[in-house]
Design a protein around this motif. Structure first.
Motif, PDB file in Angstrom:
ATOM      1  N   SER A   1      27.347 -43.181  17.312  1.00 39.41           N
ATOM      2  CA  SER A   1      28.436 -42.307  16.864  1.00 39.41           C
ATOM      3  C   SER A   1      29.069 -42.966  15.644  1.00 39.41           C
ATOM      4  CB  SER A   1      29.477 -42.127  17.968  1.00 39.41           C
ATOM      5  OG  SER A   1      28.916 -41.431  19.055  1.00 39.41           O
ATOM      6  N   VAL A   2      28.891 -42.334  14.501  1.00 40.65           N
ATOM      7  CA  VAL A   2      29.391 -42.862  13.229  1.00 40.65           C
ATOM      8  C   VAL A   2      30.759 -42.240  12.952  1.00 40.65           C
ATOM      9  CG1 VAL A   2      28.944 -42.874  10.730  1.00 40.65           C
ATOM     10  CG2 VAL A   2      27.075 -43.277  12.349  1.00 40.65           C
TER      11      VAL A   2
ATOM     12  N   GLU B   1      28.974 -40.564   7.249  1.00 35.90           N
ATOM     13  CA  GLU B   1      27.564 -40.372   7.588  1.00 35.90           C
ATOM     14  C   GLU B   1      26.628 -40.742   6.430  1.00 35.90           C
ATOM     15  OE1 GLU B   1      30.037 -37.502  10.017  1.00 35.90           O
ATOM     16  OE2 GLU B   1      29.914 -37.983   7.892  1.00 35.90           O
ATOM     17  N   ALA B   2      26.919 -40.283   5.221  1.00 34.61           N
ATOM     18  CA  ALA B   2      26.051 -40.572   4.074  1.00 34.61           C
ATOM     19  C   ALA B   2      26.036 -42.065   3.765  1.00 34.61           C
ATOM     20  CB  ALA B   2      26.497 -39.777   2.854  1.00 34.61           C
ATOM     21  N   GLU B   3      27.189 -42.685   3.872  1.00 27.11           N
ATOM     22  CA  GLU B   3      27.293 -44.135   3.654  1.00 27.11           C
ATOM     23  C   GLU B   3      26.475 -44.889   4.712  1.00 27.11           C
ATOM     24  OE1 GLU B   3      30.836 -47.501   3.484  1.00 27.11           O
ATOM     25  OE2 GLU B   3      31.375 -45.417   3.890  1.00 27.11           O
ATOM     26  N   PHE B   4      26.537 -44.417   5.963  1.00 26.03           N
ATOM     27  CA  PHE B   4      25.761 -45.026   7.036  1.00 26.03           C
ATOM     28  C   PHE B   4      24.260 -44.895   6.758  1.00 26.03           C
ATOM     29  CE2 PHE B   4      23.310 -44.190  10.944  1.00 26.03           C
ATOM     30  CZ  PHE B   4      23.346 -45.464  11.497  1.00 26.03           C
ATOM     31  N   GLU B   5      23.822 -43.708   6.368  1.00 28.71           N
ATOM     32  CA  GLU B   5      22.398 -43.503   6.095  1.00 28.71           C
ATOM     33  C   GLU B   5      21.910 -44.440   4.994  1.00 28.71           C
ATOM     34  OE1 GLU B   5      21.043 -39.443   5.672  1.00 28.71           O
ATOM     35  OE2 GLU B   5      22.520 -38.772   7.147  1.00 28.71           O
ATOM     36  N   ALA B   6      22.701 -44.614   3.946  1.00 35.02           N
ATOM     37  CA  ALA B   6      22.325 -45.524   2.857  1.00 35.02           C
ATOM     38  C   ALA B   6      22.270 -46.970   3.363  1.00 35.02           C
ATOM     39  CB  ALA B   6      23.309 -45.395   1.707  1.00 35.02           C
ATOM     40  N   ALA B   7      23.244 -47.364   4.162  1.00 31.54           N
ATOM     41  CA  ALA B   7      23.263 -48.721   4.712  1.00 31.54           C
ATOM     42  C   ALA B   7      22.078 -48.940   5.651  1.00 31.54           C
ATOM     43  CB  ALA B   7      24.578 -48.979   5.440  1.00 31.54           C
TER      44      ALA B   7
ATOM     45  N   VAL C   1      21.766 -32.401  15.519  1.00 36.60           N
ATOM     46  CA  VAL C   1      21.966 -31.086  14.907  1.00 36.60           C
ATOM     47  C   VAL C   1      23.348 -30.541  15.262  1.00 36.60           C
ATOM     48  CG1 VAL C   1      21.116 -28.705  14.858  1.00 36.60           C
ATOM     49  CG2 VAL C   1      19.495 -30.611  14.933  1.00 36.60           C
ATOM     50  N   GLU C   2      23.790 -30.743  16.488  1.00 39.89           N
ATOM     51  CA  GLU C   2      25.061 -30.183  16.950  1.00 39.89           C
ATOM     52  C   GLU C   2      26.285 -31.019  16.560  1.00 39.89           C
ATOM     53  OE1 GLU C   2      21.750 -28.657  19.302  1.00 39.89           O
ATOM     54  OE2 GLU C   2      22.433 -30.715  19.000  1.00 39.89           O
ATOM     55  N   ARG C   3      26.100 -32.327  16.438  1.00 35.88           N
ATOM     56  CA  ARG C   3      27.211 -33.232  16.104  1.00 35.88           C
ATOM     57  C   ARG C   3      26.796 -34.061  14.892  1.00 35.88           C
ATOM     58  NH1 ARG C   3      27.838 -36.692  21.170  1.00 35.88           N
ATOM     59  NH2 ARG C   3      25.609 -36.329  21.313  1.00 35.88           N
ATOM     60  N   ASP C   4      27.306 -33.693  13.731  1.00 34.25           N
ATOM     61  CA  ASP C   4      26.891 -34.300  12.460  1.00 34.25           C
ATOM     62  C   ASP C   4      27.018 -35.811  12.397  1.00 34.25           C
ATOM     63  OD1 ASP C   4      25.820 -32.404  10.834  1.00 34.25           O
ATOM     64  OD2 ASP C   4      27.549 -32.249   9.500  1.00 34.25           O
TER      65      ASP C   4
END
Length: 105
Positions: free
Chosen positions: A9-10, A15-21, A44-47
């Motif tokens: 759970s981010v 979220e975008a920062e997490f994906e890059a990290a 899909v249900e919880r971004d």
């Protein structure tokens, strides 16, 4: 083979920062002895929720090898600040697989 499972759970909005990290951190775990492969999926249900599945040769490869390595300290530095709450990590031993599998599984 052991399958590590963690629902991540981010903090919403990061979220975008997490994906890059995570992209930056992935070579750290993939270089660890006993690592087989990793799948990171986004809910899909919880971004802000991600599912991490990591295949290891053995439980010790994850709990002692990776977590006891200097690389894990960098992994923690890159990723642990994103989680709210901190994830529960569990390990599973596959019982059976249906469908095509990748070589070496």
């Amino acid at each position: 083979m052991i399958l590590e499972h963690a629902e991540l759970s981010v903090t919403p909005g990061r979220e975008a920062e997490f994906e890059a990290a995570f992209r930056s951190a992935s070579p750290i775990i993939s270089a660890s002895p006993g690592f087989r492969r990793l799948l990171l999926s986004r809910c899909v249900e919880r971004d802000n929720v991600f599912l991490l599945l990591v295949e290891w040769n053995s439980l010790q490869d994850h709990t002692e090898g990776f977590r006891g390595s200097p690389g894990y300290q960098e992994w923690r530095r890159l990723l642990h600040s994103f989680y709210d709450p901190f994830p529960v990590v569990e390990h599973f031993r596959p019982l059976f697989i249906v469908g095509p599998t990748a070589p070496g599984t």
